[in-house]
Design a protein around this motif. Structure first.
Motif, PDB file in Angstrom:
ATOM      1  N   ILE A 158       4.025   7.778   5.850  1.00  0.00           N
ATOM      2  CA  ILE A 158       4.555   6.436   6.525  1.00  0.00           C
ATOM      3  C   ILE A 158       4.571   5.452   5.408  1.00  0.00           C
ATOM      4  N   ASN A 159       3.422   5.100   4.649  1.00  0.00           N
ATOM      5  CA  ASN A 159       3.565   3.983   3.689  1.00  0.00           C
ATOM      6  C   ASN A 159       4.566   4.161   2.671  1.00  0.00           C
ATOM      7  N   ALA A 160       4.947   5.311   2.069  1.00  0.00           N
ATOM      8  CA  ALA A 160       6.144   5.386   1.425  1.00  0.00           C
ATOM      9  C   ALA A 160       7.469   5.124   2.090  1.00  0.00           C
ATOM     10  N   MET A 161       7.439   5.763   3.278  1.00  0.00           N
ATOM     11  CA  MET A 161       8.794   5.334   4.168  1.00  0.00           C
ATOM     12  C   MET A 161       8.745   3.924   4.316  1.00  0.00           C
ATOM     13  N   PHE A 162       7.900   3.316   4.878  1.00  0.00           N
ATOM     14  CA  PHE A 162       7.847   1.646   4.682  1.00  0.00           C
ATOM     15  C   PHE A 162       8.345   1.031   3.575  1.00  0.00           C
ATOM     16  N   GLY A 163       7.723   1.547   2.501  1.00  0.00           N
ATOM     17  CA  GLY A 163       8.462   1.091   1.259  1.00  0.00           C
ATOM     18  C   GLY A 163       9.955   0.995   1.037  1.00  0.00           C
ATOM     19  N   VAL A 164      10.474   2.207   1.255  1.00  0.00           N
ATOM     20  CA  VAL A 164      12.099   2.607   1.168  1.00  0.00           C
ATOM     21  C   VAL A 164      12.624   1.689   2.158  1.00  0.00           C
ATOM     22  N   GLY A 183       6.865  -2.242  -3.983  1.00  0.00           N
ATOM     23  CA  GLY A 183       5.567  -2.945  -4.537  1.00  0.00           C
ATOM     24  C   GLY A 183       4.461  -3.127  -3.584  1.00  0.00           C
ATOM     25  N   SER A 184       4.984  -3.397  -2.380  1.00  0.00           N
ATOM     26  CA  SER A 184       3.624  -3.708  -1.667  1.00  0.00           C
ATOM     27  C   SER A 184       3.250  -2.506  -1.077  1.00  0.00           C
ATOM     28  N   TYR A 185       4.156  -1.326  -0.844  1.00  0.00           N
ATOM     29  CA  TYR A 185       3.512  -0.124  -0.147  1.00  0.00           C
ATOM     30  C   TYR A 185       3.411   0.843  -0.907  1.00  0.00           C
ATOM     31  N   SER A 186       3.461   0.858  -2.499  1.00  0.00           N
ATOM     32  CA  SER A 186       3.026   1.643  -3.445  1.00  0.00           C
ATOM     33  C   SER A 186       2.485   1.255  -4.595  1.00  0.00           C
ATOM     34  N   SER A 187       2.374   0.150  -5.095  1.00  0.00           N
ATOM     35  CA  SER A 187       1.860  -0.296  -6.399  1.00  0.00           C
ATOM     36  C   SER A 187       0.324  -0.155  -6.363  1.00  0.00           C
ATOM     37  N   ASN A 188      -0.276  -0.364  -5.196  1.00  0.00           N
ATOM     38  CA  ASN A 188      -1.649  -0.569  -5.272  1.00  0.00           C
ATOM     39  C   ASN A 188      -2.172   0.177  -4.047  1.00  0.00           C
ATOM     40  N   LYS A 189      -1.965   1.811  -4.067  1.00  0.00           N
ATOM     41  CA  LYS A 189      -2.079   2.521  -2.863  1.00  0.00           C
ATOM     42  C   LYS A 189      -3.620   2.864  -2.704  1.00  0.00           C
ATOM     43  N   PRO A 190      -3.934   2.532  -1.229  1.00  0.00           N
ATOM     44  CA  PRO A 190      -5.365   2.684  -0.891  1.00  0.00           C
ATOM     45  C   PRO A 190      -5.795   4.162  -1.201  1.00  0.00           C
ATOM     46  N   GLY A 229      -9.509 -14.261  -2.311  1.00  0.00           N
ATOM     47  CA  GLY A 229      -9.392 -13.157  -1.560  1.00  0.00           C
ATOM     48  C   GLY A 229      -8.393 -12.244  -2.357  1.00  0.00           C
ATOM     49  N   HIS A 230      -7.998 -11.088  -1.733  1.00  0.00           N
ATOM     50  CA  HIS A 230      -7.240 -10.155  -2.352  1.00  0.00           C
ATOM     51  C   HIS A 230      -5.795 -10.507  -2.460  1.00  0.00           C
ATOM     52  N   LYS A 231      -5.279 -10.387  -3.576  1.00  0.00           N
ATOM     53  CA  LYS A 231      -3.949 -10.667  -3.794  1.00  0.00           C
ATOM     54  C   LYS A 231      -2.897  -9.806  -3.683  1.00  0.00           C
ATOM     55  N   ASN A 232      -1.784 -10.134  -3.184  1.00  0.00           N
ATOM     56  CA  ASN A 232      -0.608  -8.847  -2.998  1.00  0.00           C
ATOM     57  C   ASN A 232      -0.313  -8.890  -4.276  1.00  0.00           C
ATOM     58  N   THR A 233      -0.245  -7.490  -4.430  1.00  0.00           N
ATOM     59  CA  THR A 233       0.669  -7.054  -5.721  1.00  0.00           C
ATOM     60  C   THR A 233       1.941  -6.183  -5.546  1.00  0.00           C
TER      61      THR A 233
END
Length: 158
Positions: A19-25, A31-38, A154-158
């Motif tokens: 789902i995360n990968a699909m949102f990124g596409v 960048g928001s959905y795959s550069s700093n994966k949980p 706080g945690h910065k968006n990457t």
């Protein structure tokens, strides 16, 4: 429609990663959905909480749509509201009722949890017009402002 709507559980980490990968596409925001994966353990814990709701629309083995939502328990009354954080459908599967089916399933979940409303924000750009039309068909528009207030340290968006 051969698409199946799945309500994810803590055992569906791989599906949440898809789902995360699909949102990124779909959002053109890799960048928001795959550069700093949980981590998988983080996602498993998130899926195990009662406040996070993830629904996947799956066609065969492919995630073609999804909702990520949060249940917010209220303090002024014994009830909750559901916030749709992300909702997307891949371009090849749009205009087939998938987004509506995802929202309808979220409504069933919300009713079972005692929610009184589901709400979602939509940007005002031309590219977001289909989402605005969908939400207008399903609910009412409120004229509000949205503000992002930074958290120092706080945690910065990457």
């Amino acid at each position: 429609m051969s698409v199946q709507i799945i309500h994810l559980t803590e055992n569906d980490v791989a599906l949440l990663q898809s789902i995360n990968a699909m949102f990124g596409v779909v959002f053109d925001d890799a960048g928001s959905y795959s550069s700093n994966k949980p981590s998988s353990s983080y996602l498993q814990t998130l899926l195990g909480t009662s406040s996070f709701i993830a629904l996947a629309a799956v066609d065969g083995q492919e995630v073609v749509g999804a909702i990520a939502a949060y249940e917010l328990k209220k303090f002024e009354q014994q009830r909750s509201e559901i916030y749709i954080y992300d909702l997307a459908v891949v371009s090849t599967h749009r205009r087939q009722g998938i987004a509506t089916a995802l929202i309808q399933e979220l409504k069933v979940i919300g009713a079972a949890r005692g929610a009184y409303v589901i709400y979602v924000q939509a940007d005002k750009g031309v590219e977001d017009q289909p989402a605005i039309e969908l939400y207008s068909k399903l609910g009412t528009i409120e004229d509000v402002f949205h503000f992002d207030i930074a958290v120092e340290g706080g945690h910065k968006n990457t």
